[in-house]
Scaffold this motif. Structure first.
Motif, PDB file in Angstrom:
ATOM      1  N   SER A  61       0.799  -1.231   0.000  1.00 63.06           N
ATOM      2  CA  SER A  61       0.000   0.000   0.000  1.00 63.06           C
ATOM      3  C   SER A  61       0.824   1.270   0.000  1.00 63.06           C
ATOM      4  CB  SER A  61      -0.925   0.003   1.223  1.00 63.06           C
ATOM      5  OG  SER A  61      -0.176  -0.162   2.416  1.00 63.06           O
ATOM      6  N   VAL A  62       2.145   1.176   0.084  1.00 59.56           N
ATOM      7  CA  VAL A  62       3.005   2.360   0.095  1.00 59.56           C
ATOM      8  C   VAL A  62       3.815   2.405  -1.197  1.00 59.56           C
ATOM      9  CG1 VAL A  62       4.946   3.521   1.215  1.00 59.56           C
ATOM     10  CG2 VAL A  62       3.155   2.451   2.607  1.00 59.56           C
ATOM     11  N   LEU A  63       3.575   3.434  -1.993  1.00 53.33           N
ATOM     12  CA  LEU A  63       4.295   3.660  -3.239  1.00 53.33           C
ATOM     13  C   LEU A  63       5.150   4.903  -3.059  1.00 53.33           C
ATOM     14  CD1 LEU A  63       1.304   3.132  -5.710  1.00 53.33           C
ATOM     15  CD2 LEU A  63       2.790   1.402  -4.676  1.00 53.33           C
ATOM     16  N   PHE A  64       6.441   4.781  -3.261  1.00 53.84           N
ATOM     17  CA  PHE A  64       7.382   5.866  -2.970  1.00 53.84           C
ATOM     18  C   PHE A  64       8.091   6.266  -4.261  1.00 53.84           C
ATOM     19  CE2 PHE A  64      11.228   7.824  -1.252  1.00 53.84           C
ATOM     20  CZ  PHE A  64      10.722   8.571  -0.193  1.00 53.84           C
ATOM     21  N   PHE A  65       7.880   7.512  -4.697  1.00 56.63           N
ATOM     22  CA  PHE A  65       8.336   7.972  -6.001  1.00 56.63           C
ATOM     23  C   PHE A  65       9.435   9.021  -5.904  1.00 56.63           C
ATOM     24  CE2 PHE A  65       3.941   6.643  -6.580  1.00 56.63           C
ATOM     25  CZ  PHE A  65       3.952   5.963  -7.789  1.00 56.63           C
ATOM     26  N   ASN A  66      10.309   9.013  -6.886  1.00 57.28           N
ATOM     27  CA  ASN A  66      11.137  10.172  -7.181  1.00 57.28           C
ATOM     28  C   ASN A  66      10.200  11.179  -7.851  1.00 57.28           C
ATOM     29  OD1 ASN A  66      12.641  11.948  -9.053  1.00 57.28           O
ATOM     30  ND2 ASN A  66      14.434  10.823  -8.362  1.00 57.28           N
TER      31      ASN A  66
END
Length: 501
Positions: free
Chosen positions: A138-143
């Motif tokens: 559930s955690v999407l971490f983007f540049n």
């Protein structure tokens, strides 16, 4: 440390979001927290901002997030339940994103279910990870800069496929990296068994969503040169002689409770051609072998016990397919399923000639052990169309049943010697060059019971299955890209051939 992250979390009410907001703020890394809400928020919590959306996964939501993402990193949380971060979790995500130059990272995590903390590992992303339901957690971490650049290439507006479109287009230029460390805890609200979840994508109520997902995936395939136009090789069904027009193949091991029903449903078939049944008995120990021998007076049934002891379902299929009495067409029947009626075999074989195809996929109905229909009912896989079925096959996780094959081509391709995904690999391989025919009337009853191979799998086994299918898709996608490259090169050679006037 200077705040580096803007966070975007779904908002239902103040109580639901309270603890997640607190947990994010406590890291000292979060600049702003945006509450994604479909309705006006009566009182926005301190330090948060409201971001009105129409749908969590829509293109408009993704574009709105990108516009507000002014920090180096962006975190999108996709659940309404409380998010609890692990020690230095965000620091770790930043570190891996910087070290790998990833466009997005995601991580293994825990699920808090009924008071118990359980591990929830996820799998590596690869080019064949085209399923729209790929589980990132559930955690999407983007540049943020990479995400913003990607949204400039999102030209279609989707109501449900926006997030899917984002990660497909992101993966074209940037890595999507799995951190196989347990970095956070989420609350699991879906307590269905894995065997029930795997049919979500064929639920009729999700049809409009599936159409959007197909569009997004097809556009992605075109952009990476993996798309195949609807041009197929023709089949000459008279090129080889077979004693039997059709053969039903049943691989079996220890299915004494169900095999008799399967056998009877084959032998009762009425057809205007000669057919037989090959059962590959993979060293059963529960009386299945003796049950099969009860039918030895019927010369249509061939009982094979392999010399080898290292065969999975695919390997057993290969034994039957290469048997000298195998027919021109091979039709699948699992040992715990049955044909719907006595016309199933005729219907499947007729489809080969009517549609000039190398493989036929039927329609089936889910039933309980006693053959009463259960949810989701009839599964017709209408997402398989003559125009785009073989492209969309790279997005979905199955092709339907029963499956039937033109034997001369099947003997060239063969099945992987596995007991999961072997039929899917075969379908992708066939569809690369040949048309896949479809039968949209129910010809098969798929029985769900406690001994089904996929009735209720633990997360480790589900991950292994999904990783293998993603790998199959990766290999197939690479083969199609290479095939398109060769075709293009050949066309360019012909176009510039100086000997052609």
């Amino acid at each position: 440390m200077k705040p580096l992250i803007n966070c975007f979390i779904p908002y239902a009410d103040a109580e639901q979001a309270k603890q997640t907001i607190k947990n994010l703020k406590s890291t000292g890394l979060v600049d702003k927290i945006y509450l994604l809400s479909t309705q006006a928020i009566e009182k926005v919590p301190q330090g948060c901002r409201e971001l009105r959306i129409n749908h969590l996964n829509s293109s408009r939501t993704i574009l709105a997030i990108a516009e507000q993402a002014i920090t180096p990193y962006t975190l999108i949380y996709t659940k309404y339940s409380t998010l609890k971060l692990g020690m230095f979790a965000l620091e770790r995500m930043i570190q891996v994103t910087e070290d790998t130059l990833a466009g997005m990272v995601y991580a293994d995590h825990y699920q808090h279910i009924d008071g118990e903390l359980k591990q929830a590992p996820v799998i590596d992303y690869q080019s064949g990870s085209l399923r729209d339901d790929f589980n990132f957690g559930s955690v999407l971490f983007f540049n943020s800069s990479y995400m913003k650049e990607t949204t400039l290439r999102m030209l279609d507006i989707y109501e449900a496929a926006g997030l899917y479109d984002l990660r497909l287009k992101l993966s074209q230029l940037y890595d999507v990296v799995h951190i196989n460390e347990y970095l956070y805890t989420e609350i699991e609200d879906d307590h269905r068994k894995s065997g029930e979840k795997i049919f979500d994508y064929v639920d009729p109520k999700n049809r409009n969503v599936q159409i959007e997902m197909e569009r997004a995936c097809t556009d992605h395939l075109k952009e990476i040169e993996g798309y195949l136009a609807p041009k197929f090789e023709k089949i000459d069904f008279d090129e080889a002689h077979f004693e039997y027009e059709a053969t039903v193949i049943i691989p079996v091991r220890n299915r004494i409770r169900t095999l008799r029903d399967a056998i009877n449903s084959v032998l009762m078939q009425q057809a205007n051609f000669k057919f037989n049944l090959i059962i590959i008995d993979n060293h059963s120990t529960d009386g299945t072998s003796e049950l099969i021998d009860e039918y030895k007076s019927d010369n249509r049934l061939i009982h094979l016990i392999p010399d080898r002891d290292d065969l999975g379902i695919g390997g057993c299929w290969n034994v039957g397919v290469h048997h000298p009495q195998c027919g021109k067409f091979v039709v699948q029947l699992d040992s715990d399923d049955v044909y719907k009626d006595e016309h199933a075999l005729q219907t499947m074989v007729d489809a080969f000639y009517k549609q000039n195809c190398a493989m036929v996929v039927g329609t089936y109905m889910m039933t309980d052990f006693n053959m009463n229909m259960i949810s989701p009912g009839i599964i017709d896989h209408k997402e398989w169309t003559p125009e785009n079925g073989r492209n969309n096959a790279l997005r979905i996780n199955g092709l339907g049943a029963p499956r039937a094959f033109y034997t001369p081509i099947l003997r060239q391709i063969n099945l992987p010697n596995t007991s999961y995904g072997e039929d899917y690999a075969l379908g992708l391989g066939f569809s690369r060059k040949y048309q896949i025919g479809r039968v949209y009337e129910v010809v098969y009853l798929c029985r769900r019971w406690e001994d089904n191979s996929d009735a209720s799998l633990d997360i480790v086994k589900m991950n292994a299955h999904n990783l293998y299918k993603d790998r199959i898709r990766t290999w197939e996608l690479e083969a199609r890209i290479n095939m398109n490259y060769i075709y293009q090169a050949e066309e360019e050679d012909e176009e510039f051939d100086p000997t052609i006037n």
